[in-house]
Motif scaffolding. Structure first.
Motif, PDB file in Angstrom:
ATOM      1  N   PHE A  33      40.426  36.525  41.546  1.00 32.66           N
ATOM      2  CA  PHE A  33      41.029  37.335  39.998  1.00 32.66           C
ATOM      3  C   PHE A  33      42.132  35.838  39.796  1.00 32.66           C
ATOM      4  O   PHE A  33      42.628  35.909  40.689  1.00 32.66           O
ATOM      5  CB  PHE A  33      41.274  38.758  40.215  1.00 32.66           C
ATOM      6  CG  PHE A  33      40.721  39.237  40.034  1.00 32.66           C
ATOM      7  CD1 PHE A  33      39.510  40.352  39.014  1.00 32.66           C
ATOM      8  CD2 PHE A  33      40.006  40.196  41.001  1.00 32.66           C
ATOM      9  CE1 PHE A  33      38.367  41.183  39.571  1.00 32.66           C
ATOM     10  CE2 PHE A  33      39.156  41.386  41.749  1.00 32.66           C
ATOM     11  CZ  PHE A  33      38.146  41.696  40.280  1.00 32.66           C
ATOM     12  N   ALA A  34      42.351  36.255  38.953  1.00 29.46           N
ATOM     13  CA  ALA A  34      43.524  35.192  37.738  1.00 29.46           C
ATOM     14  C   ALA A  34      44.583  36.025  36.890  1.00 29.46           C
ATOM     15  O   ALA A  34      44.413  34.815  35.791  1.00 29.46           O
ATOM     16  CB  ALA A  34      42.696  33.788  37.643  1.00 29.46           C
ATOM     17  N   CYS A  35      44.843  36.764  37.416  1.00 29.13           N
ATOM     18  CA  CYS A  35      46.077  37.540  36.867  1.00 29.13           C
ATOM     19  C   CYS A  35      47.284  36.206  36.128  1.00 29.13           C
ATOM     20  O   CYS A  35      47.333  35.655  37.380  1.00 29.13           O
ATOM     21  CB  CYS A  35      46.310  38.544  37.292  1.00 29.13           C
ATOM     22  SG  CYS A  35      45.147  39.792  38.205  1.00 29.13           S
ATOM     23  N   THR A  40      49.240  34.101  44.503  1.00 29.38           N
ATOM     24  CA  THR A  40      49.054  34.066  45.743  1.00 29.38           C
ATOM     25  C   THR A  40      47.372  33.798  45.607  1.00 29.38           C
ATOM     26  O   THR A  40      46.805  33.170  46.362  1.00 29.38           O
ATOM     27  CB  THR A  40      48.990  36.043  46.272  1.00 29.38           C
ATOM     28  OG1 THR A  40      49.076  36.781  45.522  1.00 29.38           O
ATOM     29  CG2 THR A  40      50.084  35.800  47.286  1.00 29.38           C
ATOM     30  N   ASP A  93      45.708  40.792  49.731  1.00 31.83           N
ATOM     31  CA  ASP A  93      45.775  41.097  48.664  1.00 31.83           C
ATOM     32  C   ASP A  93      44.883  41.306  47.529  1.00 31.83           C
ATOM     33  O   ASP A  93      45.420  42.496  47.286  1.00 31.83           O
ATOM     34  CB  ASP A  93      45.898  39.709  47.736  1.00 31.83           C
ATOM     35  CG  ASP A  93      47.928  38.951  48.212  1.00 31.83           C
ATOM     36  OD1 ASP A  93      48.856  39.742  48.022  1.00 31.83           O
ATOM     37  OD2 ASP A  93      47.426  37.560  48.286  1.00 31.83           O
ATOM     38  N   MET A  94      44.148  41.718  48.185  1.00 23.52           N
ATOM     39  CA  MET A  94      42.610  42.442  47.643  1.00 23.52           C
ATOM     40  C   MET A  94      41.738  42.798  48.088  1.00 23.52           C
ATOM     41  O   MET A  94      40.848  41.752  48.700  1.00 23.52           O
ATOM     42  CB  MET A  94      42.408  41.710  46.573  1.00 23.52           C
ATOM     43  CG  MET A  94      42.240  42.487  44.912  1.00 23.52           C
ATOM     44  SD  MET A  94      41.502  43.984  45.026  1.00 23.52           S
ATOM     45  CE  MET A  94      39.847  43.753  44.761  1.00 23.52           C
ATOM     46  N   ARG A 117      42.521  47.274  43.930  1.00 21.13           N
ATOM     47  CA  ARG A 117      42.268  47.391  42.431  1.00 21.13           C
ATOM     48  C   ARG A 117      42.046  48.524  42.271  1.00 21.13           C
ATOM     49  O   ARG A 117      40.913  48.965  43.106  1.00 21.13           O
ATOM     50  CB  ARG A 117      41.594  46.039  41.536  1.00 21.13           C
ATOM     51  CG  ARG A 117      42.524  44.700  41.428  1.00 21.13           C
ATOM     52  CD  ARG A 117      41.160  43.766  41.262  1.00 21.13           C
ATOM     53  NE  ARG A 117      40.842  43.938  39.454  1.00 21.13           N
ATOM     54  CZ  ARG A 117      41.234  43.502  38.783  1.00 21.13           C
ATOM     55  NH1 ARG A 117      41.779  42.423  38.501  1.00 21.13           N
ATOM     56  NH2 ARG A 117      40.758  43.295  37.099  1.00 21.13           N
ATOM     57  N   GLU A 177      50.464  46.904  36.777  1.00 23.65           N
ATOM     58  CA  GLU A 177      50.764  45.992  35.950  1.00 23.65           C
ATOM     59  C   GLU A 177      51.278  46.537  34.413  1.00 23.65           C
ATOM     60  O   GLU A 177      52.068  46.422  34.471  1.00 23.65           O
ATOM     61  CB  GLU A 177      50.539  44.140  35.699  1.00 23.65           C
ATOM     62  CG  GLU A 177      49.003  44.076  36.996  1.00 23.65           C
ATOM     63  CD  GLU A 177      49.566  44.217  38.523  1.00 23.65           C
ATOM     64  OE1 GLU A 177      50.734  44.141  37.978  1.00 23.65           O
ATOM     65  OE2 GLU A 177      48.472  43.854  38.919  1.00 23.65           O
TER      66      GLU A 177
HETATM   67  S1  SF4 Z   1      45.927  39.322  43.894  1.00 20.78           S
HETATM   68 FE1  SF4 Z   1      45.950  41.214  42.875  1.00 20.78          FE
HETATM   69  S2  SF4 Z   1      47.336  40.921  41.132  1.00 20.78           S
HETATM   70 FE2  SF4 Z   1      46.786  38.844  42.392  1.00 20.78          FE
HETATM   71  S3  SF4 Z   1      45.151  37.603  40.983  1.00 20.78           S
HETATM   72 FE3  SF4 Z   1      44.300  39.477  42.456  1.00 20.78          FE
HETATM   73  S4  SF4 Z   1      44.558  41.424  41.230  1.00 20.78           S
HETATM   74 FE4  SF4 Z   1      45.053  39.936  40.131  1.00 20.78          FE
END
Ligand code: SF4
Ligand code: B12
Length: 599
Positions: free
Chosen positions: A104-106, A111, A148-149, A178, A203
């Motif tokens: 993902f690209a929040c 990270t 992280d995910m 998530r 978030e």
């Molecule tokens: S680790 Fe979490 S916050 Fe970071 S990009 Fe991935 S989903 Fe988004």
């Protein structure tokens, strides 16, 4: 001096320029680069240009080699040398890396880019072998799985859970996910396989901001997943951020409401931080020329520490190296307001259990309550002398608990409340009267006889309410109209065992009996007082009901028995003048930035 890690990797050139003591920055994943660099040093081999992934100093020049590659096969990496951690056995668990990379690209996240959005996992067999070995060697049985995910690839999570179940290994674990990358069936399987904690990065509670920050969660679905994890007995950290540059009052309100909503679930722990612009993130890149450095900073970087003045000077001198200690201006909101609202919500959830939920449900707008509260406090402040709360927020102090209850009683309930009886009952329930601090002389006995004297144990506190407490809590949990809560006299008891606080609603007869257990009356006297007519209650002789009730109270650990009336050496203190907060939850801690650690 060689440095590395997620921060140094992205500010390598600036760091080498600013700090002549640093010789090399190893960028990105260093598992292969670092040993190779050490080898070059050991062999006095100066051909550092051939080593990808480093930035280094040669004379007056800085040389930035091309980036190195990521470790594709994580199974080939050794375990960290856990034996070097002298306290490993007493930590209650360990962090164990199981994979890297989030696709993902929040906009605020560092990270995803650091691990090049390249999702990787160790194999289930490797993970279980590591866990078994660590368990055997160090007696550790809780594993905070670092990724992280973790739940990106559903099939792999299922594989891991099934492998745990097949292995027969007994351990518990937590992970990060998530809410849109888990479903109820997967969560059920994870719970069965020992998952006890999940970190959910929500978030923002604002639908609009979810798009702006590129997180794109469906918030209705997110709450459903939190509800499901709670039902399954999994604890969750519900992580929220305020202070995004585009945040409006409506967005802030939505986030605070999401925070309070999470409190409806017994196993959800909401946390809220101010946005910290981490180096190299999209939000930083967009706003790096407008960073602010003042007293309103994110505890994301400070960890609630008091900033060292020398460090503060260093941060001030190098914004490009330490942007995470700075802030991005909020266009529509005063930043002090954002910080105060965040502290207010955070500590409401710390000092109270159901009051914030009741206030939100009753008013529909926590910001309005916050503003009225601020105004109320300001009106009273001229008479206050002890305003100084040091460097920790006012809200973190017990004074806030006391003053806020006063505000609810004298201002909210009279001016603003719609369901007055229900809100008033919650406020009473969360303001436990101080226990008698005197220690009486007790002639302790075990058996109940006519001459024994029952007394309320000092581990229990009884509170009288005017509404049915169970109905009230059910209404808060399910967001039912608080005006419909059954009105009747009830009593609740807080009982403490160790560091646990339990609440019971007593049946009316037990409550009446308990009130008679004042340490001054014998059982025979209580029987007479309990039902003066001496007749029957529901066809059972009143004295039998009374004796049975007393036995039950004894069995429940609410009363003790003495062979003679209790003797106090001092006169009764000014009762009920003081209040003490029950400790519902712990103040926010650094570890809460990750999955909930087992208590
Ligand atoms: S680790 Fe979490 S916050 Fe970071 S990009 Fe991935 S989903 Fe988004
Ligand atoms: C687990 C974790 C924690 C645990 C650490 C427990 C432990 N003892 O391991 C706890 C909960 C304590 C924690 C706390 C904090 N954390 Co933390 N944490 C993580 C997390 C999720 C995993 C770290 C990890 O093990 N990664 C796996 C390893 C393989 O990766 P790595 O650490 O980056 O290491 C590799 C390279 O960076 C490099 N490397 C690392 N160090 C070094 C050093 C040298 C000399 C060299 C050459 C190379 C090198 O080589 C490694 C192998 O490839 C990361 C996010 C993430 N996925 O990395 C955040 C993360 C590191 N944490 C972060 C933050 C902000 C914090 C806190 C400040 C939060 C807070 N407010 O409390 C505190 C700071 C604690 C402290 N005193 O430093 C940020 C850092 C942001 C940044 N850009 O600087 C991260 C990146 C998360 C994020 N995106 O927000 N954290």
């Amino acid at each position: 001096m060689i440095i590395g890690g997620p921060q140094a990797s992205v500010v390598d050139v600036a760091t080498l320029r600013a700090f002549p003591c640093v010789d090399v920055v190893v960028r990105g994943e260093a598992d292969d680069t670092f040993p190779r660099l050490l080898q070059l040093v050991e062999n006095r081999d100066a051909r550092w240009e051939s080593l990808p992934g480093i930035t280094f100093r040669r004379g007056d020049r800085l040389i930035r080699n091309p980036s190195g590659s990521v470790v594709e096969d994580l199974d080939r990496l050794p375990l960290p040398a856990f034996d070097l951690d002298a306290r490993i056995r007493s930590r209650g668990g360990i962090h164990l890396e199981i994979g890297r990379g989030c696709p993902f690209a929040c906009s605020f996240c560092s990270t995803n880019d650091f691990f090049r959005r390249n999702f990787r996992l160790k194999s289930p067999l490797r993970m279980i072998a590591d866990i078994s070995a660590i368990k055997r060697e160090f007696g550790v049985s809780y594993f905070s799985l670092v990724h992280d995910m973790y739940t990106i690839d559903r099939k792999k999570v299922v594989e891991f859970c099934e492998a745990i179940l097949a292995s027969g290994e007994q351990f518990t674990w937590g992970c990060s996910a998530r809410t849109d990358c888990v479903d109820d069936d997967l969560l059920a399987l994870m719970a069965k396989a020992g998952c006890t904690g999940i970190f959910f990065g929500i978030e923002t509670g604002s639908k609009r901001l979810q798009q702006v920050i590129n997180k794109k969660l469906d918030l209705v679905e997110a709450l459903k997943r939190i509800e499901c994890t709670d039902r399954l007995g999994i604890h969750t950290t519900v992580a929220l951020i305020v202070g995004f540059p585009e945040e409006t009052r409506d967005d802030l309100r939505d986030t605070i409401h999401f925070f309070i909503d999470a409190l409806r679930f017994d196993r959800a722990e909401p946390q809220c931080s101010l946005l910290a612009p981490l180096a190299a993130t999209p939000v930083y890149e967009q706003h790096k020329h407008h960073l602010i450095f003042d007293d309103i900073f994110s505890d994301m970087s400070h960890q609630s520490w008091q900033q060292d003045p020398v460090e503060a000077e260093m941060i001030k001198a190098y914004p490009a190296i330490f942007p995470n200690f700075y802030a991005i201006p909020t266009v529509d909101l005063d930043r002090q307001y954002v910080k105060d609202v965040m502290d207010f919500a955070t500590y409401l959830a710390t000092w109270f259990r159901w009051l914030p939920v009741a206030l939100l449900q009753d008013s529909g707008d926590l910001l309005i309550i916050f503003e009225r509260w601020q105004q109320w406090r300001l009106e009273r402040r001229p008479s206050e002398t002890d305003e100084d709360t040091g460097w920790t927020p006012y809200y973190s102090h017990r004074r806030f608990h006391r003053e806020f209850l006063e505000f609810v009683r004298t201002c909210y309930l009279t001016e603003m409340a719609t369901a007055r009886a229900a809100v008033s009952a919650v406020a009473s329930a969360e303001c436990v009267p101080v226990r008698d601090t005197r220690t009486p002389i007790v002639n302790h006995v075990e058996d109940l006889s006519e001459t024994t004297v029952p007394y309320l144990l000092d581990t229990s506190v009884v509170i009288d309410l005017e509404v049915d407490y169970k109905d009230l809590i059910d209404s808060l949990k399910s967001k039912r109209d608080l005006n419909m809560v059954a009105v009747r006299d009830t009593a609740i008891v807080y009982g403490t065992t160790g560091d646990r606080l339990d609440t019971w609603q007593l049946p009316p007869l037990s409550a009446a009996l308990l009130r008679l257990c004042d340490g001054g009356h014998t059982v025979a006297e209580i029987v007479r007082l309990f039902h003066p007519g001496g007749s029957e209650l529901d066809g059972i002789p009143a004295d039998k009901v009374c004796l049975f009730g007393l036995m039950q109270l004894k069995e429940d650990g609410l009363i003790g028995l003495s062979a003679s009336p209790l003797i106090w050496d001092e006169p009764v203190a000014h009762e009920a003048a003081l209040t003490v907060a029950p400790h519902y939850s712990l103040p926010p801690q650094a570890t809460h930035t990750q999955q909930p650690w087992p208590r």
